[in-house]
Enzyme design. Structure first.
Site, mmCIF file in Angstrom:
data_model
loop_
_atom_site.group_PDB
_atom_site.id
_atom_site.type_symbol
_atom_site.label_atom_id
_atom_site.label_comp_id
_atom_site.label_asym_id
_atom_site.label_seq_id
_atom_site.Cartn_x
_atom_site.Cartn_y
_atom_site.Cartn_z
ATOM 1 N N GLU A 233 0.886 -1.156 0.000
ATOM 2 C CA GLU A 233 0.000 0.000 0.000
ATOM 3 C C GLU A 233 0.919 1.199 0.000
ATOM 4 O O GLU A 233 1.731 1.362 0.910
ATOM 5 C CB GLU A 233 -0.864 -0.049 1.257
ATOM 6 C CG GLU A 233 -1.982 0.942 1.238
ATOM 7 C CD GLU A 233 -2.372 1.316 2.647
ATOM 8 O OE1 GLU A 233 -2.654 0.441 3.456
ATOM 9 O OE2 GLU A 233 -2.334 2.526 2.924
ATOM 10 N N CYS B 124 -2.926 7.115 5.422
ATOM 11 C CA CYS B 124 -2.937 6.755 4.003
ATOM 12 C C CYS B 124 -4.157 7.370 3.331
ATOM 13 O O CYS B 124 -4.175 7.564 2.123
ATOM 14 C CB CYS B 124 -3.017 5.249 3.815
ATOM 15 S SG CYS B 124 -2.203 4.300 5.087
#
Lengths: 499, 499
Positions: free
Chosen positions: B251, B288
């Site tokens: 990620e 994120c």
């Protein structure tokens, strides 16, 4: 069709050109096909399930409607016999209909609903709804060895269309006439179903340029390929070097080991040897699941196996291979094995004309096999290698040094079960499908089939290219948080299929 | 623990070393950990579901048993406030328990049974049984920004263990003390559960060598990573160049666009502006899912939004960032934006001490944004960029040029629904999660969550790293053909869980 370099189809049995000319695609045409597929994607991916299923059924019907012309053409271009091609056609249309059923059932959408809770502390719980969406336009490479079932409207195409992805096929130049007949059938089904014309396209090329440009195009979002390890890895490289890398499902090389257990060999070594010979020569050995490696403990049982295999192979006529190139590569690989210092020739089938390959069975011992990794390389064609082991420990050592496979078969009797129980957990790490007392050459198209396996059998061992699970290769999950009903895709709406 | 280069933990707020010393791992220790994990794999992957679930529950209990020491230590090492870390601990143990439930339910095995038919013509139909098996030992990289929920016993570890994969964690050097406490908790759970000691290991390293060696080790079969695009892509490269390439779930980078629709802006521009400011500064923007990009049509509604955001941000104190390196990178990125010829500074939060970052909100227009792809680069921290569009067409143009994202949020009122309906189908191709009238910063751990998205949000857009679907990243299907019951894994036996 295309405006690029033209070429002729070649008759497999003679190497002669067939009368009709085909035109390769230009890079402009690749660009045009990708643009059209991208344009078709929003509407095609959101067709109702019934519309998409009916379209797949229609493709099957249109392929059947071609009639015997398809079989005759495929026979000429591939050298494969009528019975095999009729079976392959049945499999191809059956596959399309199976995916139509799968689409109607809708399970592949994997709908999930998490209720929200606005009163939760310390923060409210959002409402989440999930479904799988199609990845985008998919490039499919036709395979040489299955002119119907792994080609223009084969498994990759059927599963990608079922997922809602437009498809651009790079047809294999070994069977352009067959490809053209099937390509027209799919295009007719697209048009008769009222779908966007970009839903399906087919491009020809005798070289690599068209395929490479297709995989590099930013509008292509996944790739399906069946062929050589070198070809598959070249596509993986292109796909990984894009600005946006994409998944490549390449089915590449597998030697499909068969492990002969001592009691099975002792009880029915000769029967297994005969059955093995039959599997080895099927379709001139041009199956991804061809049993190219036998692993057994040496002894009288193995001798009986070898005698029976030798006798059966001696009566086997040479068979026409798919293309002159494949024939040449097979002859060279056989020659390499024949002249290998650690390999002995055990049996050989009958010789034939040019383009017809003779079956060969070789043998070596476990230590040599372990010392020479090149003996694990796939020989595409009806060549097999027996690896003689001195004991069970050596069998395990050979297994621990195997690369990833599509299939591994075990020949066992009840008395072998305790030994097999030790081995099965290791084998499942090596292959996508394990078989007891059979050979991998029949690949059933059904929900529990896995035609895939760890690298180098495929470039993505988490998937299968045969069976209904294949649709998942072309999907990804999307979560919708706190959406009003009107903005949700219909499957996730309160009145939708999922609730 | 290790025999490699030793290092000290650093207090985030001051940059000073904390008193305890940690030892990095040597390459020998990487090799040893991989060998142990490989040894543990056969037994751990075949534990009964209840044994594995109870183990995950026990890990959760052991983490809770550390008590306040864990929070105090994490506060010192990360600069994150107590409330956030207590919430993160609750999330971490909740996640472990959710996976325990998922394991008990057993659905992830995806058992499938195809009945055989020996009488079928022309060939008998084989019996096939399918299940998912664990990929093998998994390397997990702890993330700097979630010292608990995406670290040693975070989502990657929990889902890999749930799948039956032994885990080797490369702990993040930004919070070694926190990692050590959690690592010991997991090890205690392994030992108290009677599992093979290779089921879990943790390695330290302040550089890249240990992580790189881990990903290159042939016994590691998958990788979980959360961090920078450069770091993630370095691991993807190593994994793809192995003799046997393996999947990397990295990620990486996402700017989580928020699209402000005209009616929503007009009705409640100021409210949205205030809410946005709150989301932007959460955890010093070190999420994120931090909303780094706003897309809106210029006009009075947007002015109201900006005024409210400006006022809210002006009152926002500077916040300590996770590490000195992250603080420095944030300052440099903000400086680059501030001095960019097409970018204007719109609002700024309060200044602070060293290591404390001030929030900044910038703006640009759509043409400049389209002309300067570098404006899409993620700024890790509480910096946002508004892209002003002149009309709906320009909004679409901006969307068509966005890279893949973890989340995209829409601020809409009912009158915006027709316009939103046009955009949603495009957005689902760009992100793993879409939200209405919210911001992406809360990531619910639940079955319908997708925390993933197309490249460069992740290296594999077909997956999620949060929620129960995450377990599928570490599984692959295997088909068992014509197996006698005694050779089948228990879940597939006639008496098993599946039949």
């Amino acid at each position: 069709m295309g405006k690029g370099k033209s070429f002729f189809a070649v008759e497999a049995a003679t190497g002669n050109s067939l009368p009709v000319e085909f035109a390769g695609a230009t890079l402009d045409e690749v660009n045009e096909a990708s643009a059209l597929a991208w344009e078709a994607f929003p509407s095609f991916s959101e067709t109702g399930l019934e519309t998409r299923a009916a379209f797949l059924d229609r493709v099957a019907l249109e392929i059947e409607a071609i009639g015997d012309d398809l079989i005759v053409r495929a026979m000429a271009e591939t050298g494969l016999p009528r019975g095999r091609l009729e079976g392959e056609r049945a499999r191809t249309v059956g596959q399309l209909r199976l995916f139509a059923k799968e689409v109607r059932a809708g399970r592949f959408q994997e709908l999930r609903f998490d209720a929200g809770d606005p009163t939760r502390k310390p923060v409210p719980k959002p409402e989440l709804r999930l479904r799988n969406v199609a990845l985008g336009p998919v490039a499919v490479f036709g395979a040489s060895n299955f002119p119907l079932a792994f080609s223009v409207a084969g498994g990759d195409t059927a599963s990608a269309l079922a997922a809602g992805c437009p498809v651009i096929v790079k047809a294999h130049s070994a069977h352009p006439g067959t490809s053209e007949l099937v390509g027209h059938a799919v295009q007719k089904a697209v048009s008769d179903s009222g779908l966007h014309p970009g839903t399906f396209a087919m491009l020809f090329d005798t070289g690599f340029e068209v395929g490479q440009a297709l995989v590099a195009d930013h509008r292509i979002k996944a790739v399906g390929f069946t062929g050589s390890r070198r070809g598959g890895m070249a596509l993986v490289k292109i796909a990984s070097e894009r600005k946006q890398p994409i998944p490549v499902y390449a089915e590449m090389s597998s030697i499909n080991p068969v492990i002969l257990f001592p009691n099975a060999l002792q009880q029915r070594g000769a029967d297994i040897g005969k059955a093995f010979a039959g599997s080895l020569v099927l379709g001139a050995g041009q199956f991804c699941t061809n049993p190219g490696l036998l692993i057994a403990i040496d002894g009288p049982g193995l001798d009986a196996f070898k005698d029976a295999a030798r006798a059966a192979l001696a009566e086997t006529p040479a068979q026409t291979m798919l293309t002159g190139g494949i024939f040449k590569a097979y002859c060279e690989a056989v020659q390499r094995l024949a002249s290998h210092s650690s390999v002995a020739e055990l049996a050989r089938g009958q010789d034939g004309k040019e383009f017809q390959a003779a079956t060969v069975l070789f043998e070596t011992d476990a230590s040599s096999f372990l010392a020479h990794p090149e003996l694990q390389e796939e020989v595409f064609g009806a060549a097999g290698l027996i690896v003689k082991c001195s004991d069970e420990r050596q069998v395990l050592e050979v297994l621990d040094n195997l690369e990833g496979q599509l299939t591994i078969a075990l020949q066992v009797d009840e008395a072998d079960h305790p030994a097999a129980q030790v081995i099965v957990p290791r084998l499942q790490q090596l292959a996508g499908r394990l078989l007891i007392n059979g050979f991998g050459t029949g690949v059933e198209v059904s929900p529990a089939m896995v035609h895939g396996g760890p690298f180098p059998a495929t470039s993505d061992g988490r998937s299968t290219s045969v069976g209904t699970l294949a649709i998942y290769r072309f999907l990804r999950p999307v979560s919708y948080q706190d959406f009003p009903d009107v903005l949700l895709p219909s499957a996730l709406q309160n009145s939708g299929t999922g609730k």
